[in-house]
Design a protein around this motif. Sequence first.
Motif, PDB file in Angstrom:
ATOM      1  N   ILE A 252      34.990 -17.928  26.173  1.00  0.00           N
ATOM      2  CA  ILE A 252      33.957 -16.894  26.058  1.00  0.00           C
ATOM      3  C   ILE A 252      32.625 -17.506  26.470  1.00  0.00           C
ATOM      4  O   ILE A 252      32.080 -18.386  25.783  1.00  0.00           O
ATOM      5  CB  ILE A 252      33.877 -16.362  24.613  1.00  0.00           C
ATOM      6  N   ASP A 253      32.092 -17.059  27.587  1.00  0.00           N
ATOM      7  CA  ASP A 253      30.868 -17.651  28.137  1.00  0.00           C
ATOM      8  C   ASP A 253      29.619 -16.992  27.555  1.00  0.00           C
ATOM      9  O   ASP A 253      29.636 -15.815  27.175  1.00  0.00           O
ATOM     10  CB  ASP A 253      30.843 -17.481  29.659  1.00  0.00           C
ATOM     11  N   PRO A 255      25.684 -15.430  27.837  1.00  0.00           N
ATOM     12  CA  PRO A 255      25.041 -14.606  28.863  1.00  0.00           C
ATOM     13  C   PRO A 255      24.502 -15.471  29.999  1.00  0.00           C
ATOM     14  O   PRO A 255      24.065 -16.621  29.787  1.00  0.00           O
ATOM     15  CB  PRO A 255      23.906 -13.916  28.094  1.00  0.00           C
ATOM     16  N   ALA A 276      29.859 -10.922  22.449  1.00  0.00           N
ATOM     17  CA  ALA A 276      30.751 -11.585  23.402  1.00  0.00           C
ATOM     18  C   ALA A 276      32.152 -11.743  22.818  1.00  0.00           C
ATOM     19  O   ALA A 276      33.160 -11.504  23.504  1.00  0.00           O
ATOM     20  CB  ALA A 276      30.177 -12.939  23.790  1.00  0.00           C
ATOM     21  N   ALA A 279      33.766  -8.200  22.507  1.00  0.00           N
ATOM     22  CA  ALA A 279      34.179  -7.699  23.822  1.00  0.00           C
ATOM     23  C   ALA A 279      35.406  -8.452  24.332  1.00  0.00           C
ATOM     24  O   ALA A 279      36.308  -7.855  24.941  1.00  0.00           O
ATOM     25  CB  ALA A 279      33.018  -7.835  24.807  1.00  0.00           C
ATOM     26  N   HIS A 280      35.451  -9.745  24.083  1.00  0.00           N
ATOM     27  CA  HIS A 280      36.617 -10.542  24.505  1.00  0.00           C
ATOM     28  C   HIS A 280      37.891 -10.033  23.831  1.00  0.00           C
ATOM     29  O   HIS A 280      38.932  -9.873  24.482  1.00  0.00           O
ATOM     30  CB  HIS A 280      36.378 -12.008  24.152  1.00  0.00           C
ATOM     31  N   GLU A 284      36.840  -6.277  27.086  1.00  0.00           N
ATOM     32  CA  GLU A 284      35.680  -5.677  27.738  1.00  0.00           C
ATOM     33  C   GLU A 284      34.704  -6.755  28.177  1.00  0.00           C
ATOM     34  O   GLU A 284      34.859  -7.937  27.874  1.00  0.00           O
ATOM     35  CB  GLU A 284      34.976  -4.710  26.776  1.00  0.00           C
ATOM     36  N   LYS A 285      33.651  -6.311  28.865  1.00  0.00           N
ATOM     37  CA  LYS A 285      32.565  -7.197  29.260  1.00  0.00           C
ATOM     38  C   LYS A 285      31.376  -6.933  28.344  1.00  0.00           C
ATOM     39  O   LYS A 285      30.947  -5.792  28.194  1.00  0.00           O
ATOM     40  CB  LYS A 285      32.180  -6.968  30.722  1.00  0.00           C
ATOM     41  N   ALA A 286      30.862  -7.982  27.730  1.00  0.00           N
ATOM     42  CA  ALA A 286      29.737  -7.829  26.806  1.00  0.00           C
ATOM     43  C   ALA A 286      28.451  -7.573  27.581  1.00  0.00           C
ATOM     44  O   ALA A 286      28.242  -8.139  28.663  1.00  0.00           O
ATOM     45  CB  ALA A 286      29.572  -9.077  25.950  1.00  0.00           C
ATOM     46  N   GLY A 288      24.522  -7.955  28.560  1.00  0.00           N
ATOM     47  CA  GLY A 288      23.657  -9.126  28.548  1.00  0.00           C
ATOM     48  C   GLY A 288      22.238  -8.843  28.114  1.00  0.00           C
ATOM     49  O   GLY A 288      21.553  -9.710  27.581  1.00  0.00           O
ATOM     50  N   TYR A 296      25.426  -1.815  21.714  1.00  0.00           N
ATOM     51  CA  TYR A 296      26.853  -2.179  21.642  1.00  0.00           C
ATOM     52  C   TYR A 296      27.259  -2.460  20.198  1.00  0.00           C
ATOM     53  O   TYR A 296      28.271  -1.944  19.695  1.00  0.00           O
ATOM     54  CB  TYR A 296      27.100  -3.404  22.516  1.00  0.00           C
TER      55      TYR A 296
END
Length: 491
Positions: A252-253, A255, A276, A279-280, A284-286, A288, A296
């Motif tokens: 999990i990266d 932003p 993040a 969403a993972h 989904e995509k979190a 930024g 969100y």
Amino acid sequence: MSTGAHPAGDAVAGTQVNIARDHATQYIAQGGDVHVHQEEAANYRVQEYRWHRPSLPVSVRRQPSRLLAARYQVVEFIGREGELAELAGWRDDPERGSAVRLVHGPGGQGKTRLATQFAQRSAEAGWVVAVGMHRSYDTVRRAGLDAERLGAGRGLLVIVDYAERWPVRDLLALAQDRLLRSGEPTRVLLLARPAGEWWNSLAHRLEDRFDMVADEMALTPLADTVAARTAVFTAARDRFAALRGVANPDRIDPPADLGHESFGLVLTLHMAALAAVDAHVGGEKAPGDPLALSAYLLQRERDHWTSMYGNDQVHTAPQMMGRAVFTATLTRPLPYPEGITALHRIGIPAPEQVVDDHRRCYPPADPATVCEPLYPDRLAEDFLALHTPGHTLSGYQPDPWADTAVARLLALGGDGQSPVWTSSAVTMLIETARRWTHITRRQLCPLLLAQPQSALAAGGVALARLAELPEVELDVLEAIEALLPSGRHVE
């Protein structure tokens, strides 16, 4: 000699405040007369600090407000060793006598977590630690700190959160409280968002009249480089991932734009980490952008209400729960009867059932109260803004009900008096309006133009911050100015 409510002028130069248990008497010299002001109860209490970390049931581990609230301390405290060492030196300096320090910084900077860590370390170092609770935000009266405890420690440390929301006269009364004048070393740590004129005025009075050394410490960003922000994000991400059962959080990266100034707040980094991870898990995509992060996470908050409603854990539908959360965020905790009154005012049917269901979603820190607000404050401000029509952020549907709810909640009583929650509600709206301009136009200006006395209830610091809002209308400020007392005033 006259007896009654004391004048509000700057004559506090001759103020003597005697506090005995929960009763207070002020002797104020003005123009050669002595005015005696007696109250049935002091406007605050000093309560011993007893720290414990509330449990976090598995069922609420997807509820952002619990995971992010300072009260739960889900993410372990990291960093701030320099600030903690400076505070320890201030606390232990034998040359200071009685001392007051203000720690100030924007919401989400980490003031409460720093103070909590300092309180725990101070207790371990042998200090008696207490918190100052103002009556405006502590509506259920309880016994305060027992004076006999003071001799058992190295000294007394009193922590006051939201100090800018206290009337100046009550901060001065606290400084003269018998507990702080017991002869033991005394330290008072004030936490506030702004410093400025209110603090300069208070510090001058504390030093000039009460012989207390007063200084301040601006809380700088915990993470002012991309590397430091990455470390804060990673620590939070790993903790949230563990709670959600994510085995490999390294995937999990953070932003991509951690270098942006909006990620200078600890809370924003924690919000980014929580979004993040969530969403993972959902594939989904979190988002930024910090505002999109709020939307969100608040949608996840709504999902929690929906789940509880669908599983028959509560009987209040999500739309009505959102209105209760909106109301509680403005009123802050209340005794049960006042909580029922607040929900009745804003048109919620069966308020007794809604209050009970709201307590299940948001267990109060004080079991004797209802209407626990949404925390942390910054997320709560975003909830108020996103719930109110007029914002342009997609993905979060506002409730048209909110447009008139504030006016109903803060309407004057038949006796012309403001409700007990006016100060907290107006202050919350002003702080929200600093980042969301539609709150100024749709909520603050109509409210304060119709009943400008509500602004005075919020106090001098709130008035100053209101005047700084670029969208506030001149006729609103003129209506408030017409009610200000003539001459100098302690606020």
